[in-house]
Design an enzyme around this catalytic site. Structure first.
Site, PDB file in Angstrom:
ATOM      1  CD  GLU A 107      -5.128   6.806   5.198  1.00  0.00           C
ATOM      2  OE1 GLU A 107      -4.918   5.586   4.209  1.00  0.00           O
ATOM      3  OE2 GLU A 107      -5.447   7.881   4.751  1.00  0.00           O
ATOM      4  CD1 TRP A 165      -6.549   2.717   4.926  1.00  0.00           C
ATOM      5  CD2 TRP A 165      -5.668   1.032   4.389  1.00  0.00           C
ATOM      6  NE1 TRP A 165      -5.336   3.607   5.226  1.00  0.00           N
ATOM      7  CE2 TRP A 165      -4.935   2.122   4.572  1.00  0.00           C
ATOM      8  CE3 TRP A 165      -5.690  -0.536   4.144  1.00  0.00           C
ATOM      9  CZ2 TRP A 165      -3.359   2.159   3.962  1.00  0.00           C
ATOM     10  CZ3 TRP A 165      -3.852   0.035   3.761  1.00  0.00           C
ATOM     11  CH2 TRP A 165      -3.228   1.299   2.923  1.00  0.00           C
ATOM     12  CE1 TYR A 187       2.184   4.003   2.894  1.00  0.00           C
ATOM     13  CE2 TYR A 187       0.238   3.483   3.524  1.00  0.00           C
ATOM     14  CZ  TYR A 187       0.710   3.392   2.346  1.00  0.00           C
ATOM     15  OH  TYR A 187       1.049   3.446   1.336  1.00  0.00           O
ATOM     16  NE  ARG A 246      22.467  17.731   2.248  1.00  0.00           N
ATOM     17  CZ  ARG A 246      23.716  19.324   2.838  1.00  0.00           C
ATOM     18  NH1 ARG A 246      23.557  20.228   3.012  1.00  0.00           N
ATOM     19  NH2 ARG A 246      24.283  18.351   3.263  1.00  0.00           N
ATOM     20  CB  CYS A 267       1.010   3.708  -2.926  1.00  0.00           C
ATOM     21  SG  CYS A 267      -0.093   2.295  -3.060  1.00  0.00           S
ATOM     22  NE  ARG A 327       4.315   1.037  -3.533  1.00  0.00           N
ATOM     23  CZ  ARG A 327       3.527  -0.072  -4.575  1.00  0.00           C
ATOM     24  NH1 ARG A 327       3.991   0.126  -5.648  1.00  0.00           N
ATOM     25  NH2 ARG A 327       2.549  -0.257  -3.875  1.00  0.00           N
ATOM     26  CG  ASP A 345      -6.550   5.059  -7.149  1.00  0.00           C
ATOM     27  OD1 ASP A 345      -6.672   5.517  -8.685  1.00  0.00           O
ATOM     28  OD2 ASP A 345      -7.124   3.935  -7.214  1.00  0.00           O
ATOM     29  CE1 TYR A 393      -6.012  -0.770 -11.499  1.00  0.00           C
ATOM     30  CE2 TYR A 393      -6.370   1.571  -9.972  1.00  0.00           C
ATOM     31  CZ  TYR A 393      -5.628   0.808 -10.080  1.00  0.00           C
ATOM     32  OH  TYR A 393      -4.340  -0.194  -9.317  1.00  0.00           O
ATOM     33  CB  ALA A 420      -8.118  -1.518  -8.216  1.00  0.00           C
TER      34      ALA A 420
END
Length: 290
Positions: A58, A80, A123, A150, A170, A192, A195, A235, A289
């Site tokens: 991946e 996926w 992504y 930075r 995510c 953010r 799971d 979950y 999910a």
């Protein structure tokens, strides 16, 4: 991986019950942080077996800027598959095909894969072509030539294209940091939505691998992965699996090395990754999910 188990306990002890997009239900907390020192081993979960092959393929798929599941399917990586299949089942072309039949068509029919296998600008698209910016190659150049900047950042969250993605990012924002002696490279990931049972072990391993790869091509030692969470949740159909892991004793971490010297982030192959002394407890299954 005590850090991961502590996260599990924190969510179970302090989480609040919440509904969610999938209708499954979660126990959720907002805001948490874990740290993994890669000099002490590669942070691949040992309280259940994590499929490192899927993590690696991946990540290589992201790095190539790809967004269609066909290359993953060709390498027997299934993580996926649910989202394209859901899209297909809602189309006029769906005639009751099972997931297995759908995936076989993805393999056998390139035109079908082009139509139903693409996830939108997820992504890899954002890393390699964020409105014309190749964030990944600019990151490598910055780490080599301006180490104390930075601005060593990869951002997958593109508000203008989120609604075109099968799943909005995510693990959305990542920053890198070079030590003052210019010897060590660290990484902080902001996630953010997390799971805890299915996603987080993959995310830890994926960004530890990316950190290791960038350190290799930029001339540093991979040091610390800092994992910062927004909505971190378990979950409702994963409670048994989480408790099973909490009852298991963590085992020593494996080590990661590269089979050859790689000079470009784009030149890594799966065969370059050698994971040694990985001796986890047996795998634990859980339903994703969607």
């Amino acid at each position: 991986m005590k850090e991961y188990l502590d996260l599990c306990r924190h969510v179970l002890d302090y989480g609040q019950k919440r509904g969610d997009r999938t209708g499954t239900g979660t126990v959720s907390c907002f805001g948490y942080q874990t740290r993994y020192d890669l000099t002490k081993g590669f942070p691949l979960l040992t309280t259940k077996k994590v499929h490192f092959k899927s993590v690696a393929y991946e990540l290589l798929w992201f790095i190539r800027g790809e967004t269609n599941i066909r290359p993953l399917v060709q390498n027997k990586v299934r993580i996926w598959n649910e989202w394209p299949y859901e899209k297909f089942t809602n189309s006029d072309e769906y005639n009751g095909e099972t997931m297995e039949q759908f995936i076989q068509r993805i393999l056998d029919d390139e035109a079908f894969a082009d139509k139903f296998g693409d996830l939108g600008p997820v992504y890899g698209k954002q890393w390699r072509d964020f409105f014309g910016k190749d964030q990944l190659l600019e990151l490598v150049d910055g780490l080599k030539n301006n180490p104390f900047s930075r601005r060593h950042i990869l951002c997958a969250w593109n508000p203008a294209q989120v609604d075109q993605m099968a799943l909005p990012p995510c693990h959305a924002f990542v920053q890198f940091y070079v030590s003052n002696d210019r010897k060590r490279l660290s990484c902080q990931l902001y996630q953010r939505s997390a799971d805890v049972f299915l996603g987080v072990p993959f995310n830890i391993a994926s960004y530890a691998l990316l950190l290791s790869m960038l350190a290799e091509v930029c001339g540093y030692e991979a040091y610390e992965l800092v994992h910062t969470f927004g909505d971190v949740h378990i979950y409702s159909n994963h409670f048994e699996q989480i408790h099973m892991q909490l009852d298991r004793e963590p085992r020593p971490l494996p080590t990661l090395r590269f089979a050859r010297k790689v000079d470009s982030i784009l030149d890594f192959r799966y065969e370059d990754f050698i994971l040694e002394n990985y001796n986890p407890h047996e795998a634990i299954k859980g339903k994703v999910a969607v």
